[in-house]
Design a protein around this motif. Structure first.
Motif, PDB file in Angstrom:
ATOM      1  N   ILE A  22       0.865  -1.219  -0.041  1.00  0.00           N
ATOM      2  CA  ILE A  22       0.040   0.108  -0.023  1.00  0.00           C
ATOM      3  C   ILE A  22       0.756   1.223   0.008  1.00  0.00           C
ATOM      4  CG2 ILE A  22      -1.645   1.194   1.161  1.00  0.00           C
ATOM      5  CD1 ILE A  22      -2.649  -1.502   2.215  1.00  0.00           C
ATOM      6  N   SER A  23       0.858   2.082  -1.010  1.00  0.00           N
ATOM      7  CA  SER A  23       1.505   3.113  -1.185  1.00  0.00           C
ATOM      8  C   SER A  23       0.937   4.665  -0.450  1.00  0.00           C
ATOM      9  CB  SER A  23       2.016   3.403  -2.727  1.00  0.00           C
ATOM     10  OG  SER A  23       0.588   3.588  -3.403  1.00  0.00           O
ATOM     11  N   VAL A  24       1.497   5.531  -0.193  1.00  0.00           N
ATOM     12  CA  VAL A  24       1.482   6.785   0.239  1.00  0.00           C
ATOM     13  C   VAL A  24       1.298   7.805  -0.952  1.00  0.00           C
ATOM     14  CG1 VAL A  24       1.610   8.666   2.048  1.00  0.00           C
ATOM     15  CG2 VAL A  24       2.023   5.993   2.522  1.00  0.00           C
ATOM     16  N   GLN A  25       0.586   8.647  -1.070  1.00  0.00           N
ATOM     17  CA  GLN A  25       0.559   9.846  -2.106  1.00  0.00           C
ATOM     18  C   GLN A  25       0.246  11.190  -1.392  1.00  0.00           C
ATOM     19  OE1 GLN A  25      -1.517   9.288  -5.723  1.00  0.00           O
ATOM     20  NE2 GLN A  25      -1.757   6.935  -5.323  1.00  0.00           N
ATOM     21  N   SER A  26       0.620  12.069  -2.087  1.00  0.00           N
ATOM     22  CA  SER A  26       0.447  13.549  -1.807  1.00  0.00           C
ATOM     23  C   SER A  26       0.173  14.269  -3.058  1.00  0.00           C
ATOM     24  CB  SER A  26       1.543  14.056  -1.042  1.00  0.00           C
ATOM     25  OG  SER A  26       1.103  15.510  -0.500  1.00  0.00           O
ATOM     26  N   MET A  27       0.097  15.559  -2.953  1.00  0.00           N
ATOM     27  CA  MET A  27      -0.100  16.472  -4.041  1.00  0.00           C
ATOM     28  C   MET A  27       0.500  17.905  -3.931  1.00  0.00           C
ATOM     29  SD  MET A  27      -3.697  17.538  -5.922  1.00  0.00           S
ATOM     30  CE  MET A  27      -3.712  18.653  -7.681  1.00  0.00           C
ATOM     31  N   THR A  28       1.307  18.171  -4.927  1.00  0.00           N
ATOM     32  CA  THR A  28       1.886  19.358  -4.580  1.00  0.00           C
ATOM     33  C   THR A  28       1.074  20.791  -4.514  1.00  0.00           C
ATOM     34  OG1 THR A  28       2.156  19.709  -6.991  1.00  0.00           O
ATOM     35  CG2 THR A  28       3.877  18.498  -5.779  1.00  0.00           C
ATOM     36  N   ASN A  29       1.390  21.841  -3.859  1.00  0.00           N
ATOM     37  CA  ASN A  29       0.630  23.060  -3.623  1.00  0.00           C
ATOM     38  C   ASN A  29       1.548  24.205  -4.231  1.00  0.00           C
ATOM     39  OD1 ASN A  29       2.329  23.637  -1.800  1.00  0.00           O
ATOM     40  ND2 ASN A  29       0.820  23.495  -0.070  1.00  0.00           N
ATOM     41  N   THR A  30       2.399  23.882  -5.335  1.00  0.00           N
ATOM     42  CA  THR A  30       3.079  24.773  -5.685  1.00  0.00           C
ATOM     43  C   THR A  30       2.329  24.853  -7.141  1.00  0.00           C
ATOM     44  OG1 THR A  30       4.682  23.196  -7.089  1.00  0.00           O
ATOM     45  CG2 THR A  30       5.242  24.359  -4.780  1.00  0.00           C
ATOM     46  N   ASP A  31       2.849  26.312  -7.903  1.00  0.00           N
ATOM     47  CA  ASP A  31       2.422  26.332  -9.094  1.00  0.00           C
ATOM     48  C   ASP A  31       3.307  25.655  -9.912  1.00  0.00           C
ATOM     49  OD1 ASP A  31       2.137  27.496 -11.856  1.00  0.00           O
ATOM     50  OD2 ASP A  31       1.937  29.415 -11.241  1.00  0.00           O
ATOM     51  N   THR A  32       2.741  24.569 -10.857  1.00  0.00           N
ATOM     52  CA  THR A  32       3.460  23.582 -11.742  1.00  0.00           C
ATOM     53  C   THR A  32       4.242  24.224 -12.556  1.00  0.00           C
ATOM     54  OG1 THR A  32       1.547  22.133 -11.254  1.00  0.00           O
ATOM     55  CG2 THR A  32       2.925  21.534 -12.842  1.00  0.00           C
TER      56      THR A  32
END
Length: 349
Positions: A22-32
Protein backbone atom coordinates in the motif's frame (compact mmCIF):
# COMPACT_ATOMS: atom_id res chain seq x y z
CA UNK A 1 -9.05 -9.33 7.65
CA UNK A 2 -7.16 -10.36 4.51
CA UNK A 3 -6.58 -7.63 1.97
CA UNK A 4 -8.62 -7.84 -1.21
CA UNK A 5 -6.37 -8.60 -4.17
CA UNK A 6 -7.24 -6.17 -6.94
CA UNK A 7 -5.98 -5.67 -10.49
CA UNK A 8 -2.37 -4.54 -10.51
CA UNK A 9 -1.51 -1.40 -12.48
CA UNK A 10 1.91 0.09 -13.13
CA UNK A 11 2.86 3.68 -12.38
CA UNK A 12 6.35 4.40 -13.60
CA UNK A 13 8.73 2.23 -11.59
CA UNK A 14 6.15 0.84 -9.16
CA UNK A 15 2.83 -0.97 -8.98
CA UNK A 16 -0.49 -0.22 -7.29
CA UNK A 17 -2.96 -2.97 -6.47
CA UNK A 18 -2.64 -6.71 -6.52
CA UNK A 19 -0.04 -7.94 -4.05
CA UNK A 20 1.98 -4.71 -4.14
CA UNK A 21 2.41 -2.78 -0.92
CA UNK A 22 0.00 0.00 0.00
CA UNK A 23 1.53 3.28 -1.14
CA UNK A 24 1.32 6.81 0.24
CA UNK A 25 0.51 9.73 -2.04
CA UNK A 26 0.44 13.50 -1.79
CA UNK A 27 -0.18 16.45 -4.10
CA UNK A 28 2.00 19.49 -4.65
CA UNK A 29 0.60 22.91 -3.78
CA UNK A 30 3.15 24.86 -5.81
CA UNK A 31 2.49 26.45 -9.18
CA UNK A 32 3.35 23.55 -11.49
CA UNK A 33 4.84 26.01 -13.97
CA UNK A 34 7.44 26.89 -11.33
CA UNK A 35 9.66 23.90 -11.97
CA UNK A 36 12.25 24.61 -9.27
CA UNK A 37 9.70 25.13 -6.51
CA UNK A 38 7.74 22.06 -7.53
CA UNK A 39 10.81 19.84 -7.77
CA UNK A 40 12.07 21.05 -4.39
CA UNK A 41 8.74 20.22 -2.76
CA UNK A 42 8.62 16.78 -4.35
CA UNK A 43 12.17 15.94 -3.26
CA UNK A 44 11.25 16.88 0.32
CA UNK A 45 8.15 14.70 0.07
CA UNK A 46 10.28 11.83 -1.17
CA UNK A 47 12.48 12.13 1.92
CA UNK A 48 9.36 11.99 4.11
CA UNK A 49 8.32 8.71 2.45
CA UNK A 50 5.99 9.81 -0.34
CA UNK A 51 5.61 7.07 -2.97
CA UNK A 52 3.51 8.84 -5.63
CA UNK A 53 3.05 12.56 -6.30
CA UNK A 54 0.26 14.39 -8.10
CA UNK A 55 0.51 17.81 -9.74
CA UNK A 56 -2.29 20.10 -10.86
CA UNK A 57 -2.28 20.74 -14.61
CA UNK A 58 -4.20 23.96 -15.20
CA UNK A 59 -2.93 24.88 -18.65
CA UNK A 60 -0.60 23.82 -21.45
CA UNK A 61 2.35 25.56 -19.78
CA UNK A 62 1.80 23.39 -16.68
CA UNK A 63 1.58 20.24 -18.78
CA UNK A 64 4.77 21.19 -20.61
CA UNK A 65 6.61 21.89 -17.35
CA UNK A 66 5.99 18.32 -16.21
CA UNK A 67 8.74 16.93 -18.45
CA UNK A 68 11.37 19.04 -16.68
CA UNK A 69 9.96 18.14 -13.27
CA UNK A 70 9.96 14.41 -14.01
CA UNK A 71 13.64 14.48 -14.98
CA UNK A 72 14.58 15.63 -11.48
CA UNK A 73 12.42 13.43 -9.22
CA UNK A 74 12.44 9.75 -8.35
CA UNK A 75 8.80 8.84 -7.77
CA UNK A 76 5.89 8.48 -10.23
CA UNK A 77 4.10 11.70 -11.13
CA UNK A 78 0.35 11.80 -11.74
CA UNK A 79 -1.13 14.65 -13.80
CA UNK A 80 -4.34 16.01 -12.26
CA UNK A 81 -6.61 17.24 -15.05
CA UNK A 82 -10.14 18.53 -15.30
CA UNK A 83 -12.25 19.13 -18.41
CA UNK A 84 -9.58 19.66 -21.10
CA UNK A 85 -8.50 16.57 -23.01
CA UNK A 86 -5.63 18.50 -24.61
CA UNK A 87 -3.99 18.84 -21.20
CA UNK A 88 -4.14 15.07 -20.80
CA UNK A 89 -2.52 14.49 -24.19
CA UNK A 90 0.22 17.03 -23.46
CA UNK A 91 0.86 15.50 -20.02
CA UNK A 92 1.26 12.07 -21.58
CA UNK A 93 3.71 13.59 -24.05
CA UNK A 94 5.63 15.04 -21.09
CA UNK A 95 6.10 11.56 -19.64
CA UNK A 96 3.73 11.33 -16.67
CA UNK A 97 3.25 7.99 -14.94
CA UNK A 98 -0.55 8.29 -14.70
CA UNK A 99 -3.52 10.57 -15.27
CA UNK A 100 -6.18 11.61 -12.79
CA UNK A 101 -9.12 12.47 -14.99
CA UNK A 102 -12.82 11.77 -15.21
CA UNK A 103 -13.48 10.77 -18.83
CA UNK A 104 -17.09 11.93 -18.73
CA UNK A 105 -15.93 15.49 -18.04
CA UNK A 106 -13.50 16.02 -20.90
CA UNK A 107 -15.84 16.17 -23.88
CA UNK A 108 -17.37 13.84 -26.45
CA UNK A 109 -16.45 10.22 -26.99
CA UNK A 110 -13.92 11.06 -29.70
CA UNK A 111 -11.90 13.21 -27.29
CA UNK A 112 -12.09 10.54 -24.60
CA UNK A 113 -10.97 7.93 -27.13
CA UNK A 114 -7.92 10.02 -28.03
CA UNK A 115 -6.86 10.21 -24.37
CA UNK A 116 -7.53 6.53 -23.70
CA UNK A 117 -5.58 5.47 -26.78
CA UNK A 118 -2.63 7.73 -25.93
CA UNK A 119 -2.61 6.37 -22.37
CA UNK A 120 -2.73 2.78 -23.64
CA UNK A 121 0.07 3.40 -26.14
CA UNK A 122 2.27 4.71 -23.34
CA UNK A 123 1.23 2.16 -20.67
CA UNK A 124 -0.23 4.93 -18.51
CA UNK A 125 -3.13 4.14 -16.14
CA UNK A 126 -6.03 6.48 -15.51
CA UNK A 127 -7.40 7.19 -12.05
CA UNK A 128 -11.03 8.12 -11.97
CA UNK A 129 -11.56 10.55 -9.12
CA UNK A 130 -15.11 11.14 -7.92
CA UNK A 131 -15.93 13.30 -4.94
CA UNK A 132 -19.02 14.66 -3.29
CA UNK A 133 -18.54 18.13 -4.78
CA UNK A 134 -18.43 17.05 -8.42
CA UNK A 135 -21.43 14.79 -8.94
CA UNK A 136 -23.24 15.03 -12.27
CA UNK A 137 -26.52 16.96 -12.23
CA UNK A 138 -28.64 14.01 -13.36
CA UNK A 139 -27.26 11.79 -10.62
CA UNK A 140 -27.93 14.45 -8.00
CA UNK A 141 -31.47 14.81 -9.33
CA UNK A 142 -31.94 11.05 -9.15
CA UNK A 143 -30.83 10.69 -5.53
CA UNK A 144 -31.88 14.19 -4.36
CA UNK A 145 -28.70 14.45 -2.29
CA UNK A 146 -25.08 13.41 -2.08
CA UNK A 147 -24.96 9.82 -0.84
CA UNK A 148 -22.77 6.74 -1.26
CA UNK A 149 -25.06 5.31 -3.92
CA UNK A 150 -24.74 8.48 -5.99
CA UNK A 151 -20.95 8.56 -5.65
CA UNK A 152 -20.63 4.93 -6.70
CA UNK A 153 -22.96 5.39 -9.69
CA UNK A 154 -20.88 8.34 -10.86
CA UNK A 155 -17.65 6.36 -10.56
CA UNK A 156 -19.09 3.39 -12.43
CA UNK A 157 -20.30 5.68 -15.21
CA UNK A 158 -16.75 6.86 -15.83
CA UNK A 159 -15.41 3.32 -15.55
CA UNK A 160 -17.86 2.04 -18.18
CA UNK A 161 -16.79 4.77 -20.59
CA UNK A 162 -13.18 3.61 -20.43
CA UNK A 163 -14.15 -0.04 -20.59
CA UNK A 164 -16.21 0.64 -23.72
CA UNK A 165 -12.95 1.83 -25.31
CA UNK A 166 -11.15 -1.34 -24.19
CA UNK A 167 -9.16 0.55 -21.59
CA UNK A 168 -8.74 -1.33 -18.31
CA UNK A 169 -5.68 0.14 -16.55
CA UNK A 170 -7.96 1.97 -14.15
CA UNK A 171 -7.73 3.12 -10.55
CA UNK A 172 -10.67 4.60 -8.64
CA UNK A 173 -11.13 7.06 -5.81
CA UNK A 174 -14.48 8.00 -4.30
CA UNK A 175 -13.85 10.74 -1.78
CA UNK A 176 -16.13 12.68 0.49
CA UNK A 177 -15.58 15.07 3.38
CA UNK A 178 -18.26 13.01 5.16
CA UNK A 179 -16.31 10.14 6.67
CA UNK A 180 -19.23 7.71 6.82
CA UNK A 181 -20.17 8.45 3.20
CA UNK A 182 -16.57 7.83 2.21
CA UNK A 183 -16.38 4.52 4.06
CA UNK A 184 -19.66 3.19 2.67
CA UNK A 185 -18.85 4.34 -0.87
CA UNK A 186 -15.59 2.40 -0.93
CA UNK A 187 -17.27 -0.66 0.55
CA UNK A 188 -19.86 -0.56 -2.20
CA UNK A 189 -17.45 0.01 -5.09
CA UNK A 190 -15.12 -2.71 -3.76
CA UNK A 191 -17.94 -5.22 -4.19
CA UNK A 192 -18.69 -4.10 -7.75
CA UNK A 193 -15.24 -3.83 -9.37
CA UNK A 194 -11.77 -5.27 -9.01
CA UNK A 195 -9.80 -2.14 -9.87
CA UNK A 196 -7.31 -0.78 -7.31
CA UNK A 197 -8.75 1.79 -4.93
CA UNK A 198 -7.15 5.07 -3.89
CA UNK A 199 -8.44 5.92 -0.40
CA UNK A 200 -8.90 9.37 1.06
CA UNK A 201 -11.22 11.73 2.90
CA UNK A 202 -11.40 14.83 0.73
CA UNK A 203 -11.20 18.29 2.28
CA UNK A 204 -10.52 16.63 5.63
CA UNK A 205 -9.45 19.89 7.26
CA UNK A 206 -6.46 21.20 9.15
CA UNK A 207 -3.74 19.02 10.66
CA UNK A 208 -5.66 18.19 13.84
CA UNK A 209 -9.15 17.58 12.46
CA UNK A 210 -7.93 16.22 9.15
CA UNK A 211 -5.70 13.67 10.82
CA UNK A 212 -8.60 12.38 12.91
CA UNK A 213 -11.03 12.16 9.99
CA UNK A 214 -8.49 10.59 7.65
CA UNK A 215 -7.33 8.07 10.23
CA UNK A 216 -10.89 6.93 10.86
CA UNK A 217 -11.91 6.77 7.21
CA UNK A 218 -8.74 5.30 5.73
CA UNK A 219 -7.99 3.15 8.76
CA UNK A 220 -11.45 1.60 8.85
CA UNK A 221 -11.27 0.53 5.21
CA UNK A 222 -7.71 -0.75 5.38
CA UNK A 223 -8.63 -2.81 8.44
CA UNK A 224 -11.37 -4.40 6.31
CA UNK A 225 -8.90 -5.26 3.55
CA UNK A 226 -10.04 -2.47 1.23
CA UNK A 227 -7.56 -0.06 -0.37
CA UNK A 228 -4.35 -0.10 -2.38
CA UNK A 229 -2.97 3.44 -2.08
CA UNK A 230 -3.83 6.38 0.20
CA UNK A 231 -3.70 10.14 0.35
CA UNK A 232 -4.32 12.14 3.52
CA UNK A 233 -5.74 15.52 2.44
CA UNK A 234 -4.79 18.26 4.88
CA UNK A 235 -5.01 22.03 4.84
CA UNK A 236 -1.40 22.68 5.73
CA UNK A 237 2.11 21.45 5.06
CA UNK A 238 2.05 18.68 2.45
CA UNK A 239 4.81 16.90 4.36
CA UNK A 240 2.29 16.27 7.13
CA UNK A 241 0.07 14.41 4.66
CA UNK A 242 2.82 11.87 4.09
CA UNK A 243 3.75 11.63 7.77
CA UNK A 244 0.14 10.97 8.80
CA UNK A 245 -0.37 8.52 5.95
CA UNK A 246 2.70 6.52 6.92
CA UNK A 247 1.66 6.47 10.57
CA UNK A 248 -1.75 5.08 9.58
CA UNK A 249 -0.02 2.29 7.66
CA UNK A 250 2.38 1.66 10.55
CA UNK A 251 -0.48 1.42 13.04
CA UNK A 252 -2.14 -1.24 10.88
CA UNK A 253 1.06 -3.18 10.29
CA UNK A 254 1.43 -2.31 6.61
CA UNK A 255 4.76 -0.55 7.21
CA UNK A 256 7.31 -2.36 9.35
CA UNK A 257 10.37 -0.19 8.76
CA UNK A 258 11.10 3.02 10.61
CA UNK A 259 10.63 4.14 14.21
CA UNK A 260 7.59 2.97 16.15
CA UNK A 261 6.97 5.48 18.91
CA UNK A 262 5.09 4.75 22.13
CA UNK A 263 4.46 7.23 24.94
CA UNK A 264 2.07 7.22 27.86
CA UNK A 265 -0.63 9.90 28.41
CA UNK A 266 0.79 10.83 31.86
CA UNK A 267 -1.11 10.80 35.15
CA UNK A 268 -0.65 11.90 38.76
CA UNK A 269 2.21 9.43 39.19
CA UNK A 270 4.34 11.21 36.58
CA UNK A 271 7.15 13.18 38.22
CA UNK A 272 9.03 14.33 35.12
CA UNK A 273 7.98 16.64 32.28
CA UNK A 274 7.12 13.70 30.06
CA UNK A 275 5.15 15.69 27.51
CA UNK A 276 8.13 17.90 26.73
CA UNK A 277 10.48 14.90 26.66
CA UNK A 278 8.22 12.87 24.37
CA UNK A 279 7.74 15.77 21.96
CA UNK A 280 11.48 16.42 21.77
CA UNK A 281 12.35 12.76 21.23
CA UNK A 282 9.66 12.38 18.55
CA UNK A 283 10.96 15.49 16.78
CA UNK A 284 14.55 14.29 16.84
CA UNK A 285 13.51 10.88 15.50
CA UNK A 286 11.51 12.37 12.62
CA UNK A 287 14.09 11.39 10.01
CA UNK A 288 15.43 8.29 11.73
CA UNK A 289 15.32 5.26 9.44
CA UNK A 290 16.18 2.67 12.08
CA UNK A 291 13.60 -0.10 12.41
CA UNK A 292 13.14 0.27 16.18
CA UNK A 293 10.45 0.70 18.81
CA UNK A 294 10.98 3.56 21.27
CA UNK A 295 8.91 3.85 24.48
CA UNK A 296 8.68 7.06 26.54
CA UNK A 297 6.86 6.21 29.76
CA UNK A 298 6.09 8.38 32.76
CA UNK A 299 6.47 6.02 35.70
CA UNK A 300 7.34 2.50 36.81
CA UNK A 301 3.73 1.21 36.69
CA UNK A 302 3.66 0.62 32.93
CA UNK A 303 7.10 1.92 32.05
CA UNK A 304 9.25 -1.16 32.51
CA UNK A 305 6.65 -3.36 30.83
CA UNK A 306 6.42 -1.18 27.74
CA UNK A 307 10.16 -0.65 27.71
CA UNK A 308 10.61 -4.42 27.84
CA UNK A 309 8.65 -4.68 24.59
CA UNK A 310 10.61 -1.83 23.03
CA UNK A 311 14.14 -1.79 21.68
CA UNK A 312 14.86 1.18 23.91
CA UNK A 313 12.90 3.42 26.22
CA UNK A 314 12.55 5.62 29.28
CA UNK A 315 10.64 4.95 32.49
CA UNK A 316 10.31 8.13 34.53
CA UNK A 317 11.00 8.56 38.23
CA UNK A 318 11.11 11.58 40.55
CA UNK A 319 13.13 14.12 38.59
CA UNK A 320 15.01 11.31 36.87
CA UNK A 321 14.44 8.34 34.62
CA UNK A 322 15.63 4.83 33.85
CA UNK A 323 16.79 4.04 30.35
CA UNK A 324 15.93 0.52 29.25
CA UNK A 325 17.46 -1.35 26.33
CA UNK A 326 15.92 -4.66 25.24
CA UNK A 327 14.10 -4.90 28.56
CA UNK A 328 17.12 -4.25 30.77
CA UNK A 329 17.97 -1.13 32.74
CA UNK A 330 21.21 0.30 31.42
CA UNK A 331 21.41 3.58 33.33
CA UNK A 332 19.67 6.05 35.64
CA UNK A 333 19.72 9.62 34.31
CA UNK A 334 18.68 13.02 35.66
CA UNK A 335 15.60 14.46 33.97
CA UNK A 336 17.46 17.27 32.21
CA UNK A 337 19.80 14.76 30.55
CA UNK A 338 17.28 12.10 29.59
CA UNK A 339 16.77 13.12 25.97
CA UNK A 340 20.46 13.42 25.17
CA UNK A 341 21.35 10.13 26.84
CA UNK A 342 18.48 8.35 25.13
CA UNK A 343 19.52 9.69 21.72
CA UNK A 344 23.11 8.52 22.33
CA UNK A 345 21.85 5.02 23.04
CA UNK A 346 19.60 5.07 19.97
CA UNK A 347 22.61 5.97 17.84
CA UNK A 348 24.33 2.81 19.08
CA UNK A 349 21.46 0.54 17.97
Amino acid sequence: MDRKITKKIKLGNMYVGGDSRISVQSMTNTDTRDVDATVNQILNLEKAGCDIIRCAVLDIASADALKDIIKQIHIPLVADIHFDYKLALKSIESGVAALRINPGNIGNIDKIKMVAQAAKNNNIPIRIGVNSGSLEKDILEKYKKVCPEALVESALRHVRILESLNFYDIGISIKSSNVMHMIESYRMISEKVNYPLHLGVTEAGTLWRGTIKSSIGIGTLLSEGIGDTIRVSLTGDVLDEVKVGREILKALGHIEEGVKFVSCPTCGRTKINLIKIAEEVEKRLANCEKNIKVAIMGCVVNGPGEAREADIGIAGGNGEGLIFKKGKVIKKVKEENLVEELMKEIEKL
